[in-house]
Design an enzyme around this catalytic site. Sequence first.
Site, PDB file in Angstrom:
ATOM      1  CE1 TYR A 187      -2.599 102.985 -36.905  1.00 43.39           C
ATOM      2  CE2 TYR A 187      -4.880 102.601 -37.537  1.00 43.39           C
ATOM      3  CZ  TYR A 187      -3.557 102.193 -37.519  1.00 43.39           C
ATOM      4  OH  TYR A 187      -3.192 101.000 -38.090  1.00 43.39           O
ATOM      5  NE  ARG A 235     -10.721 103.404 -43.986  1.00 45.74           N
ATOM      6  CZ  ARG A 235     -10.017 102.271 -43.988  1.00 45.74           C
ATOM      7  NH1 ARG A 235      -8.696 102.316 -44.016  1.00 45.74           N
ATOM      8  NH2 ARG A 235     -10.626 101.114 -43.982  1.00 45.74           N
ATOM      9  NE  ARG A 325     -15.403  88.937 -45.133  1.00 46.13           N
ATOM     10  CZ  ARG A 325     -15.970  87.764 -44.798  1.00 46.13           C
ATOM     11  NH1 ARG A 325     -16.793  87.700 -43.775  1.00 46.13           N
ATOM     12  NH2 ARG A 325     -15.710  86.672 -45.495  1.00 46.13           N
ATOM     13  N   GLY A 346     -10.175  96.200 -50.268  1.00 49.82           N
ATOM     14  CA  GLY A 346      -8.812  96.100 -49.765  1.00 49.82           C
ATOM     15  C   GLY A 346      -8.257  94.716 -50.014  1.00 49.82           C
ATOM     16  NE  ARG A 347      -9.686  91.892 -45.245  1.00 50.22           N
ATOM     17  CZ  ARG A 347     -10.520  91.297 -44.396  1.00 50.22           C
ATOM     18  NH1 ARG A 347     -10.089  90.283 -43.664  1.00 50.22           N
ATOM     19  NH2 ARG A 347     -11.764  91.697 -44.278  1.00 50.22           N
ATOM     20  CB  CYS A 370     -10.225  87.909 -49.784  1.00 47.16           C
ATOM     21  SG  CYS A 370      -9.838  88.299 -48.066  1.00 47.16           S
ATOM     22  CB  CYS A 377      -2.888  91.225 -45.621  1.00 47.91           C
ATOM     23  SG  CYS A 377      -4.380  90.454 -44.944  1.00 47.91           S
ATOM     24  CD  GLU A 439      -7.386  64.097 -52.623  1.00 45.96           C
ATOM     25  OE1 GLU A 439      -7.903  63.512 -51.639  1.00 45.96           O
ATOM     26  OE2 GLU A 439      -6.313  64.745 -52.549  1.00 45.96           O
TER      27      GLU A 439
END
Length: 671
Positions: A187, A235, A325, A346-347, A370, A377, A439
Site C-alpha cells: 500500500y 500492519r 490461516r 480474519g477469514r 473457511c 470476501c 442423495e
Amino acid sequence: MVLVTPDVEKRNVSRLFTPTSIGKLQLKNRTVMAPLGLVGYGDSQGGFNKNIQELYIRRAKGGVGLITVGLVAVDYQDFVDLTLPCPIYNPNDFTKTSKEMLEQIHYYGTKALCMISAGFGRSAFPGSVKQNWAPSEQENRFDPKIKHRAMTKAEIQQTIENFAQGAAICQAAGFDGVEIHAVHEGYLLDQFTIGFFNHRQDEYGGSLENRLRFPVEIVQAIKQRCGEDFPVTLRFSLKSFIRHLREGGLPGEHFAEQGRDLAEGLQAAKYLAAAGYDMLNVDAGTYDAWFWNHPPMYFEKKGIYNEFGAKVKEAIEIPVAVAGRMDDPEAINAAFDAKIDLVEFGRPLLADADLVNKIKADDWEDVRPCISCQDGCLLRLSQGMPYSCTVNPEVGHEAEYQLQTPLVKKHVLIIGGGPAGMEAAYICGLRGHQVTLFEATNQLGGALVPGSKPSFKNDDYQLIIWYQKQLARLKNVTIKLKTTATKKDFDDPSFDVVIVATGAKPVIPDFGSSAMVTAEEVLLNKAKVGTHVTVIGGGLVGCETALWLQRQGKKATVIEMSDQICGGPSASCFANWQMMAELLPYEGINVELKTKVDHIDGTKVVATDQNGQVKEFNGDSVICAIGYRSNDPFYKLLQTSDKETYLFGDAVKPGKIMDAVWQAYYVCKDL
C-alpha cells in the site's frame, strides 16, 4: 468442521486464553480479529452502518479478545468519498456510530482498535481512487497505462496531520487504540519504505531511515496528539516477495528479492518499534505477490506467517501478532513457542463467528471451516461490494438475518446432497421444518467430493464433514443415501415443498477418442492415468487437477482455448488466480493458451494455436475438464407441480460453491 489432531497435548491451546497487554492496554486473551476492508459498510456521513456494527459485535460475543475495526480512510484525498468510513469527514457521525458499536463490544470484555489507512498508491484497482499518486512516478500495479505521480511534501504533511486528527477522533469515540495501515502489502505507506518503488531525492527517499520517515512521523504525531499511553500498532510485511514487477516469489522459490528482504525488514522493524509503535502485526507480501498477503489454499499449510513473526519477535521487545490461516491448534502453539504474543483470525472469523469460543471449548470439530476460496470476501471487495463469506451468508447481516421459527412447519423434500442441498437441509432443519434429503450416491458433498481430493483442497473436504455433523444433530432431518428420487417421490402428498439440487454433469465433447476420461473420474480414482497427461480445459477444475497430478510425479499439459487460465483474473479472487498462474509454470506444467483441440487420436491430442499452427500432444492419458452443464431431470415436474418447488445450485447454472450455498440460504431462511 476443522479436522485437527486427536493428540490431547497438541490440541491444548490454553496459552491463547491467557491475558496480555499492548502497552498499557489490557486484553482478556490473545485472540485478535484481523482487519478487513470496510467497502460498503460506511453510512452516508463516513461513519459505521448498522451491518458492520452488528458484524463486529457478533465477533465480540464469540469470544475475541481484540477486534481491529477497519480499515477506514485517513481522508478522502486518495479514496473515493464515502467508499470507506472516515473519522475526519464528519467527526460527529463517526463518533456517534463508533460509540453505538463500541459500548456493546466492550460489554463482552473485548477491546477494539481502529485501523486507519493512507490508501493504495500505485496498488489501486483502476477506477477505485481519486488520486493516482505514489512515492515516485510509476505505473499502476494492474494497468501499466495508468501513471501515478509523486506525492508532494505538502500532501505528505497533510496526510500525517489527518492521521493525528483521525486518531484523536477515534480516541474520543472510545476506541482503545489505532492501527496504522500500513508498511504492509504494497500500500501507499509501504511503497514509501521500499527502494524498488521510492526514488525520491528529498528527506522521504534514499536511505532506509528516510524511506521510513512517513510512518515514523505518523506515530509521532499521533502520540503527541493522543498521549504516549494511547496504543498505536502497525500492519507490517517483513518481506515483500517481489520476483519482478507484478510477479511474486512462490513458497520455496529462490529468487532475487526486488522489494524488502529479510535483513532490511528486520532493520525496519527495530526502527519502527523505537519510533513508538506499540505492536507490529506481521505478515509478508505485496500487491505484486498478493497471494502472500491473502493466502489461497495452494500454500497447503496453516500458520504461514509464524516464521516471519518469530524473526521479528527476536529483534524487538514490543508485542508481535500474526495471522495467516491460524485456525489450527498446531499453528497456534507454534506461534507461542516462537514467543509471538497474539494470534489473529480474519477469514476464519467470517466463516464462524463463534470460532474463539469453540476453540476455548476444544470443540474444533464444530467449527465451520473457511475454505480459502476468497469469493465471498476479497473478490466481493474488489468488485466494490461489502465483504461476506462463501460458507456463511449471514456475514454482514447478523442482525437482520437471524433465523426465525416458521409460523407453519412444512415437510421439505430435497433432491441432491451437494452444497446447495446440504445448506438447504441445514437451514430448513434449524428453523424446525421436517426435512428429507435424497442423495443418489453413497455420500453427501456433490461436486465437493471430487473437488476436495487434492490435498490443497482439504478445507473443502472439511466443509463436507461439517455439514454431515450438523445435519446428524438435527432430529428433524432425515438423510437417505443411495436413493434416487422419482416422480412418485415428487408427487408424494406428504411433502409440502420440493427442492431440486441435482447439480451438474461434465461436458464431454466428441473428439473422436474413447480413451478420454473426465477430471471427475480421475479425482475419484475411477480412472487411472499414465505419466504424461494432457488436460483439455484450463478452468479451475482443469488447472487444479493438473497441479494435483504434477505433484504426484506426473507430467501435465493444459490446453485452453482462451487467453487466460481459470477465466482470467476477474473471475476469482486475484490472489488465488495469481498464485495458480505462477504455480503452473513454476512446477513444470506446460500451459498452451489460445489453443483449440481439433480431435484426439487414441491419447494423442491434435490442436490448433492462435496462429493457425497445428500442434500434437502425445501423452499416456487425456483428461476432459471443459466445463459442466446443469442436470435437471425434474424440469417438467417443476413447471407443472402444484407444490412449492425450487431449483438450486448447479442445477440452475453451473457456478461456484458460494452461488449454491447463498441461494439455498436466502430462500430457505424465509421458507
